[in-house]
Each structure stands twice: as structure tokens, then as C-alpha cells.
Scaffold this motif. Sequence first.
Motif, PDB file in Angstrom:
ATOM      1  N   ALA A 222      28.717 -39.599  37.492  1.00 49.20           N
ATOM      2  CA  ALA A 222      28.626 -38.884  36.218  1.00 49.20           C
ATOM      3  C   ALA A 222      29.410 -37.581  36.368  1.00 49.20           C
ATOM      4  O   ALA A 222      29.380 -36.950  37.418  1.00 49.20           O
ATOM      5  CB  ALA A 222      27.181 -38.588  35.859  1.00 49.20           C
ATOM      6  N   GLU A 223      30.128 -37.241  35.326  1.00 48.69           N
ATOM      7  CA  GLU A 223      30.857 -35.975  35.313  1.00 48.69           C
ATOM      8  C   GLU A 223      29.992 -34.961  34.578  1.00 48.69           C
ATOM      9  O   GLU A 223      29.635 -35.162  33.420  1.00 48.69           O
ATOM     10  CB  GLU A 223      32.196 -36.153  34.592  1.00 48.69           C
ATOM     11  N   LYS A 224      29.627 -33.902  35.268  1.00 55.39           N
ATOM     12  CA  LYS A 224      28.831 -32.856  34.626  1.00 55.39           C
ATOM     13  C   LYS A 224      29.690 -32.135  33.595  1.00 55.39           C
ATOM     14  O   LYS A 224      30.869 -31.883  33.829  1.00 55.39           O
ATOM     15  CB  LYS A 224      28.323 -31.861  35.656  1.00 55.39           C
ATOM     16  N   ILE A 225      29.076 -31.819  32.445  1.00 57.71           N
ATOM     17  CA  ILE A 225      29.795 -31.137  31.363  1.00 57.71           C
ATOM     18  C   ILE A 225      29.044 -29.880  30.967  1.00 57.71           C
ATOM     19  O   ILE A 225      27.818 -29.892  30.845  1.00 57.71           O
ATOM     20  CB  ILE A 225      29.910 -32.020  30.100  1.00 57.71           C
ATOM     21  N   GLU A 226      29.814 -28.821  30.755  1.00 56.76           N
ATOM     22  CA  GLU A 226      29.293 -27.627  30.112  1.00 56.76           C
ATOM     23  C   GLU A 226      30.109 -27.434  28.842  1.00 56.76           C
ATOM     24  O   GLU A 226      31.333 -27.336  28.891  1.00 56.76           O
ATOM     25  CB  GLU A 226      29.429 -26.400  31.010  1.00 56.76           C
TER      26      GLU A 226
ATOM     27  N   SER B 204      43.304 -33.101  26.628  1.00 52.52           N
ATOM     28  CA  SER B 204      43.091 -32.794  28.040  1.00 52.52           C
ATOM     29  C   SER B 204      43.860 -31.538  28.423  1.00 52.52           C
ATOM     30  O   SER B 204      44.706 -31.053  27.666  1.00 52.52           O
ATOM     31  CB  SER B 204      43.558 -33.962  28.916  1.00 52.52           C
ATOM     32  N   ASN B 205      43.579 -31.042  29.612  1.00 52.03           N
ATOM     33  CA  ASN B 205      44.311 -29.852  30.079  1.00 52.03           C
ATOM     34  C   ASN B 205      45.778 -30.173  30.385  1.00 52.03           C
ATOM     35  O   ASN B 205      46.587 -29.260  30.510  1.00 52.03           O
ATOM     36  CB  ASN B 205      43.611 -29.200  31.272  1.00 52.03           C
TER      37      ASN B 205
ATOM     38  N   SER C 116      37.518 -30.090  38.988  1.00 46.08           N
ATOM     39  CA  SER C 116      36.968 -29.507  37.763  1.00 46.08           C
ATOM     40  C   SER C 116      38.117 -29.339  36.781  1.00 46.08           C
ATOM     41  O   SER C 116      39.261 -29.140  37.184  1.00 46.08           O
ATOM     42  CB  SER C 116      36.282 -28.174  38.049  1.00 46.08           C
ATOM     43  N   TRP C 117      37.826 -29.458  35.480  1.00 45.22           N
ATOM     44  CA  TRP C 117      38.872 -29.358  34.477  1.00 45.22           C
ATOM     45  C   TRP C 117      38.257 -29.046  33.122  1.00 45.22           C
ATOM     46  O   TRP C 117      37.037 -29.088  32.948  1.00 45.22           O
ATOM     47  CB  TRP C 117      39.709 -30.635  34.413  1.00 45.22           C
ATOM     48  N   LYS C 118      39.119 -28.779  32.165  1.00 46.13           N
ATOM     49  CA  LYS C 118      38.702 -28.422  30.808  1.00 46.13           C
ATOM     50  C   LYS C 118      39.376 -29.347  29.804  1.00 46.13           C
ATOM     51  O   LYS C 118      40.533 -29.715  29.968  1.00 46.13           O
ATOM     52  CB  LYS C 118      39.120 -26.975  30.522  1.00 46.13           C
ATOM     53  N   GLU C 119      38.629 -29.713  28.751  1.00 42.37           N
ATOM     54  CA  GLU C 119      39.170 -30.462  27.616  1.00 42.37           C
ATOM     55  C   GLU C 119      38.714 -29.766  26.336  1.00 42.37           C
ATOM     56  O   GLU C 119      37.668 -29.122  26.312  1.00 42.37           O
ATOM     57  CB  GLU C 119      38.674 -31.912  27.620  1.00 42.37           C
TER      58      GLU C 119
END
Length: 145
Positions: free
Chosen positions: A83-87, A122-123, A105-108
Motif C-alpha cells: 500500500a502506498e501511504k497518502i497524505e 504526476s510529478n 516518495s512523490w507528489k501528484e
Amino acid sequence: MKNLVLIILLTTLITSCNQQTPEEKLINLNGYWEIEKVEFSKDSIKQFRMSENVDYFEIKDGVGFRKKVRPQYDGTYIVTEDAEKIEARIENDSLNLYYATPFDSWKETVLKASEDKMSIRSNQGFIYHYKRFKSLLNELNEEEI
């Protein structure tokens, strides 16, 4: 001149009514989503007719996860252990998702998230277009009604 001002006002009103707030996007994000296409650039788009896996998003109070699941014909899912944790953060009138795994880690950025459609950038600048997943079992039941 009056017509021009009226046209500009109407165009602005219509455009602003179609804009989703980040809070509206966040409400619609949870659930099962099937990838439809990926835009790598305006000239490079990959269409997906069918995918074995579906993305499941679950976010509550700004935190949650995304998992890959594999739908089965009986309406159940095979769920991966990963599972990919999301904030989820609302920043500058945008809904941004910050992911974390043990490896990266990355941002979308969520561009759109309605009841039936979702688009995420996506980034790397790729735009992922999703549709709300409906299981084959649900589709068969709807046809019988």
C-alpha cells in the motif's frame, strides 16, 4: 459594447461554475478507479481498453492509502499486500497527494475528481485519466433490472 461585457461575464460565470474546489475533489477520490488512458504529452497518449488491476483509494482526515486490487468475476477482489501511504493537502487551491513507500516518495496533483471521472498529474507531468470502476457483476445486475 454592452454585448461584449455580457459575453465576458457569462463566460466567466460558466467557467467558474465548472471549477471544482479541492474539497470536492477530495470527497470524490475514495473508492475503486480503473485507468482509461495516460497522457505522456499532447501527442503521446496510451489508451487502456481493460486493466487487470484497479486502484483503490481510501483517504480519511487527510491521510490514507492507495492499493492495487484485482477484481474477480464473483465481485470479490484479490488485494496486494503493498500500500502506498497518502497524505492529502490542499495547497494554493489545488489538491496534492503526497505518497510514501519504503523505497520512494512523490507528489501528484488531482486535476479532477467527480463521481465518475478522475484525472491526476504526476510529478513527471503525465496525466492519468480514470473512470470509476464498476464490477462485471454490478453491470450484469443492472442489465437484469
